[in-house]
Motif scaffolding. Structure first.
Motif, PDB file in Angstrom:
ATOM      1  N   TYR A   1      51.333  47.830  38.522  1.00 14.14           N
ATOM      2  CA  TYR A   1      51.844  48.429  40.002  1.00 14.14           C
ATOM      3  C   TYR A   1      51.550  49.849  40.946  1.00 14.14           C
ATOM      4  O   TYR A   1      51.383  49.322  41.631  1.00 14.14           O
ATOM      5  N   PHE A   2      51.738  50.341  40.186  1.00 10.85           N
ATOM      6  CA  PHE A   2      51.451  51.276  40.885  1.00 10.85           C
ATOM      7  C   PHE A   2      49.794  51.417  41.516  1.00 10.85           C
ATOM      8  O   PHE A   2      49.852  51.850  42.647  1.00 10.85           O
ATOM      9  N   TYR A   3      48.820  50.740  40.488  1.00 16.48           N
ATOM     10  CA  TYR A   3      47.637  51.378  40.995  1.00 16.48           C
ATOM     11  C   TYR A   3      47.345  50.566  42.647  1.00 16.48           C
ATOM     12  O   TYR A   3      46.531  50.236  43.003  1.00 16.48           O
ATOM     13  N   VAL A   4      48.040  49.684  42.454  1.00 16.77           N
ATOM     14  CA  VAL A   4      48.398  48.337  43.826  1.00 16.77           C
ATOM     15  C   VAL A   4      48.896  48.656  44.777  1.00 16.77           C
ATOM     16  O   VAL A   4      47.838  49.014  45.950  1.00 16.77           O
ATOM     17  N   ARG A   5      50.043  49.388  44.559  1.00 23.18           N
ATOM     18  CA  ARG A   5      50.877  49.916  45.533  1.00 23.18           C
ATOM     19  C   ARG A   5      50.543  50.958  45.880  1.00 23.18           C
ATOM     20  O   ARG A   5      51.108  51.371  47.638  1.00 23.18           O
ATOM     21  N   ILE A   6      49.824  51.593  45.434  1.00 21.45           N
ATOM     22  CA  ILE A   6      49.204  53.462  46.226  1.00 21.45           C
ATOM     23  C   ILE A   6      48.685  52.712  47.364  1.00 21.45           C
ATOM     24  O   ILE A   6      48.472  53.949  48.341  1.00 21.45           O
TER      25      ILE A   6
ATOM     26  N   ASP B   1      50.046  33.057  40.728  1.00 19.86           N
ATOM     27  CA  ASP B   1      50.892  33.493  39.938  1.00 19.86           C
ATOM     28  C   ASP B   1      49.883  34.909  39.348  1.00 19.86           C
ATOM     29  O   ASP B   1      49.295  35.608  38.553  1.00 19.86           O
ATOM     30  N   TYR B   2      49.951  35.614  39.973  1.00 20.20           N
ATOM     31  CA  TYR B   2      49.501  37.136  40.058  1.00 20.20           C
ATOM     32  C   TYR B   2      50.470  38.642  39.864  1.00 20.20           C
ATOM     33  O   TYR B   2      50.142  38.778  38.890  1.00 20.20           O
ATOM     34  N   GLY B   3      51.830  37.340  39.314  1.00 20.82           N
ATOM     35  CA  GLY B   3      52.178  38.537  38.145  1.00 20.82           C
ATOM     36  C   GLY B   3      53.087  39.813  38.628  1.00 20.82           C
ATOM     37  O   GLY B   3      53.803  39.814  40.376  1.00 20.82           O
ATOM     38  N   ILE B   4      53.352  40.770  38.927  1.00 20.04           N
ATOM     39  CA  ILE B   4      53.641  42.086  38.563  1.00 20.04           C
ATOM     40  C   ILE B   4      52.614  42.407  39.710  1.00 20.04           C
ATOM     41  O   ILE B   4      53.242  43.319  40.552  1.00 20.04           O
ATOM     42  N   ALA B   5      51.257  42.126  39.243  1.00 18.84           N
ATOM     43  CA  ALA B   5      50.351  43.088  41.238  1.00 18.84           C
ATOM     44  C   ALA B   5      50.841  42.090  42.025  1.00 18.84           C
ATOM     45  O   ALA B   5      50.255  42.699  43.374  1.00 18.84           O
ATOM     46  N   GLY B   6      50.885  40.612  41.531  1.00 24.30           N
ATOM     47  CA  GLY B   6      51.524  40.160  42.969  1.00 24.30           C
ATOM     48  C   GLY B   6      52.507  40.508  44.094  1.00 24.30           C
ATOM     49  O   GLY B   6      52.850  40.600  44.931  1.00 24.30           O
ATOM     50  N   VAL B   7      53.682  40.692  43.484  1.00 20.59           N
ATOM     51  CA  VAL B   7      54.800  41.733  43.777  1.00 20.59           C
ATOM     52  C   VAL B   7      54.772  43.518  44.558  1.00 20.59           C
ATOM     53  O   VAL B   7      54.512  43.280  45.427  1.00 20.59           O
ATOM     54  N   ALA B   8      53.688  43.746  43.859  1.00 16.49           N
ATOM     55  CA  ALA B   8      53.113  44.851  44.252  1.00 16.49           C
ATOM     56  C   ALA B   8      51.684  44.861  45.454  1.00 16.49           C
ATOM     57  O   ALA B   8      52.368  45.531  46.933  1.00 16.49           O
TER      58      ALA B   8
ATOM     59  N   GLY C   1      62.897  47.283  46.568  1.00 17.42           N
ATOM     60  CA  GLY C   1      62.784  46.924  45.832  1.00 17.42           C
ATOM     61  C   GLY C   1      64.070  46.193  44.903  1.00 17.42           C
ATOM     62  O   GLY C   1      63.688  45.972  43.853  1.00 17.42           O
ATOM     63  N   MET C   2      64.834  46.015  45.739  1.00 17.56           N
ATOM     64  CA  MET C   2      65.748  44.710  45.305  1.00 17.56           C
ATOM     65  C   MET C   2      64.993  43.587  44.976  1.00 17.56           C
ATOM     66  O   MET C   2      65.770  42.794  44.107  1.00 17.56           O
ATOM     67  N   VAL C   3      63.901  43.324  45.907  1.00 20.23           N
ATOM     68  CA  VAL C   3      63.281  41.983  46.096  1.00 20.23           C
ATOM     69  C   VAL C   3      62.401  41.658  44.569  1.00 20.23           C
ATOM     70  O   VAL C   3      62.194  41.066  43.940  1.00 20.23           O
ATOM     71  N   ASP C   4      62.193  43.266  44.350  1.00 19.65           N
ATOM     72  CA  ASP C   4      60.707  43.333  43.578  1.00 19.65           C
ATOM     73  C   ASP C   4      61.837  43.102  42.305  1.00 19.65           C
ATOM     74  O   ASP C   4      60.783  41.676  41.781  1.00 19.65           O
TER      75      ASP C   4
ATOM     76  N   LEU D   1      55.492  34.487  47.048  1.00 22.22           N
ATOM     77  CA  LEU D   1      53.541  33.464  47.529  1.00 22.22           C
ATOM     78  C   LEU D   1      52.934  34.196  45.992  1.00 22.22           C
ATOM     79  O   LEU D   1      52.343  33.382  45.766  1.00 22.22           O
ATOM     80  N   PHE D   2      52.643  34.901  46.008  1.00 23.59           N
ATOM     81  CA  PHE D   2      51.619  35.949  45.401  1.00 23.59           C
ATOM     82  C   PHE D   2      52.064  36.083  44.088  1.00 23.59           C
ATOM     83  O   PHE D   2      51.337  35.539  42.436  1.00 23.59           O
ATOM     84  N   VAL D   3      53.333  35.612  43.563  1.00 19.88           N
ATOM     85  CA  VAL D   3      54.066  35.584  42.048  1.00 19.88           C
ATOM     86  C   VAL D   3      53.678  33.853  42.134  1.00 19.88           C
ATOM     87  O   VAL D   3      53.802  33.257  40.400  1.00 19.88           O
ATOM     88  N   PHE D   4      54.890  33.111  42.064  1.00 20.26           N
ATOM     89  CA  PHE D   4      54.818  32.614  42.176  1.00 20.26           C
ATOM     90  C   PHE D   4      54.236  30.696  42.669  1.00 20.26           C
ATOM     91  O   PHE D   4      53.694  29.861  41.928  1.00 20.26           O
ATOM     92  N   VAL D   5      53.287  31.258  43.369  1.00 17.42           N
ATOM     93  CA  VAL D   5      51.922  30.153  44.457  1.00 17.42           C
ATOM     94  C   VAL D   5      50.558  30.642  43.411  1.00 17.42           C
ATOM     95  O   VAL D   5      49.862  29.734  42.806  1.00 17.42           O
TER      96      VAL D   5
END
Length: 403
Positions: free
Chosen positions: A125-130, A178-185, A23-26, A172-176
């Motif tokens: 976020y929820f619909y990806v991480r589930i 650019d998936y945003g919050i979905a990338g974190v999920a 959670g802290m990383v996210d 990778l997903f967020v900064f390369v």
């Protein structure tokens, strides 16, 4: 015996400490995007998943206690059957959660009081991480099995690798990409499945010779499944009581104002720190108590219980001294808001008392789980929860606005 306790407790403590890192990383990654709504969405989504997954903690606890007893009795086949049962139930629950994701999302829309933007990000976020549910719950079961087999080191390495993968993939997903919050999920999803894959590889390397003894039909016998469900149902009800109390505290704090809510949140972090350490010894208790119950070794059983309580008492003394002496300094690490720190210090006495009043609860959790005495643990939790709410509502008139 102390060496055996520490051999199991120390890796478990390290494993516990790595848990909040996900959670802290996210939060840290979203914080660098620079939008408060993203941080709020991560916090809300994490709360939702905590409420969901905390209910299924019995997959780890029930599996560890029963496995430890089978291990102590020298019944390798039963150890395998317990693992199969735990993994099968984990998969069934995970598939149910995935199939119910839309109704759960609907409930989130109804119950979460926030802006439309934050709510939309939360649900993204929820619909990806589930989709990580099978891996997350599967890890509960296999980690419990490892602990029952007197092996706490491998769950530690699994947790460490899982966090490393989570950090790398999320970045990778967020900064390369650019998936945003979905990338974190998606980073969390990949990390969970990587952890499960590593757990399976470790199992094959260390216990692979046992795989020829696996019998799905024998493992899922109705009679044995009923016993497994009965024990886990008691643990589930006990967990619901915990959730009721720990959900009620921030709920009622929020009604008293942001400053009180913030102060209670800080004080709860000190309790969480205590729980990470105490739970390590509780896990050691699950493993060793179950082992000696299974082996019918009463002398070793009584010895390990005495030593676990002694460790708990020593740790309670250390934490009491720490909180009493450095309470303000610890709170200052968590925030630089002087008004919140001052408000928290008004109630620091209760935090100072928690280690001595609560250490036995942590240790006996491990003892009860190892002994498969889930019914007794459930009943004690029922009584404790009732006492909490009775005390709160009985004192409410005299507490006034400061409840």
């Amino acid at each position: 015996m102390n060496k055996q306790i520490l051999r199991l407790a120390i890796p478990s403590i390290i494993t516990n400490i790595t848990v909040p890192l996900l959670g802290m990383v996210d939060v840290a990654i979203m914080g660098h995007i620079g939008q408060a709504s993203h941080i709020a969405a991560i916090a809300l989504a994490t709360m939702v998943f905590n409420l969901i997954y905390w209910n299924f903690g019995f997959l780890r606890m029930g599996t560890s206690g029963l496995t430890a007893q089978a291990y102590g009795a020298g019944d390798r086949e039963e150890c395998l059957r317990i693992l199969v049962r735990g993994m099968a139930i984990a998969l069934i629950i995970a598939l149910l959660l995935i199939s119910l994701q839309r109704p759960i999302g609907y409930l989130c829309r109804r119950w979460i009081d926030t802006s439309e933007e934050t709510l939309a990000l939360t649900l993204t976020y929820f619909y990806v991480r589930i989709w990580a549910a099978p891996a997350t719950l599967g890890l509960y079961a296999i980690k419990g099995w490892f602990i029952g087999m007197q092996n706490a080191k491998d769950p530690m390495w699994i947790a460490i690798v899982l966090n490393i993968v989570n950090i790398a993939t999320s970045l990778l997903f967020v900064f390369v990409f650019d998936y945003g919050i979905a990338g974190v999920a998606w980073g969390s999803v990949i990390a969970q499945y990587s952890g499960l894959l590593l757990a399976v590889i470790i199992w094959l390397l260390k216990y692979g010779e046992m795989r020829h003894s696996i019998s799905i039909r024998e493992s899922l016998q109705i009679r044995d499944m009923i016993v497994f469900f009965k024990i886990n149902a008691d643990i589930f009800l006990r967990t619901l009581c915990l959730i009721a109390v720990f959900t009620f505290i921030p709920y009622i704090s929020a009604r008293m104002g942001d400053e009180v809510l913030a102060a209670n949140t800080l004080l709860m972090q000190l309790f969480t720190l205590l729980s990470y350490i105490m739970d390590g010894f509780a896990y050691a208790g699950e493993s060793l108590v179950g082992r000696y119950v299974g082996a019918k070794d009463r002398q070793s059983l009584l010895q390990v219980i005495r030593l676990l309580l002694r460790w708990g008492l020593c740790l309670a003394g250390a934490f009491t001294l720490l909180y009493a002496t450095y309470g303000r300094a610890l709170l200052s690490i968590l925030t630089n808001d002087t008004s919140v720190i001052n408000k928290a210090m008004e109630y620091i006495l209760w935090t100072v008392l928690v280690p001595f009043t609560g250490f036995a609860a942590f240790i006996y959790d491990g003892i009860y789980i190892g002994a498969a005495a889930a019914k007794a643990m459930r009943n004690v939790m029922f009584a404790a929860t009732a006492a909490f709410f009775i005390a709160y509502f009985a004192l409410q008139p005299s507490l006034g606005n400061n409840g």
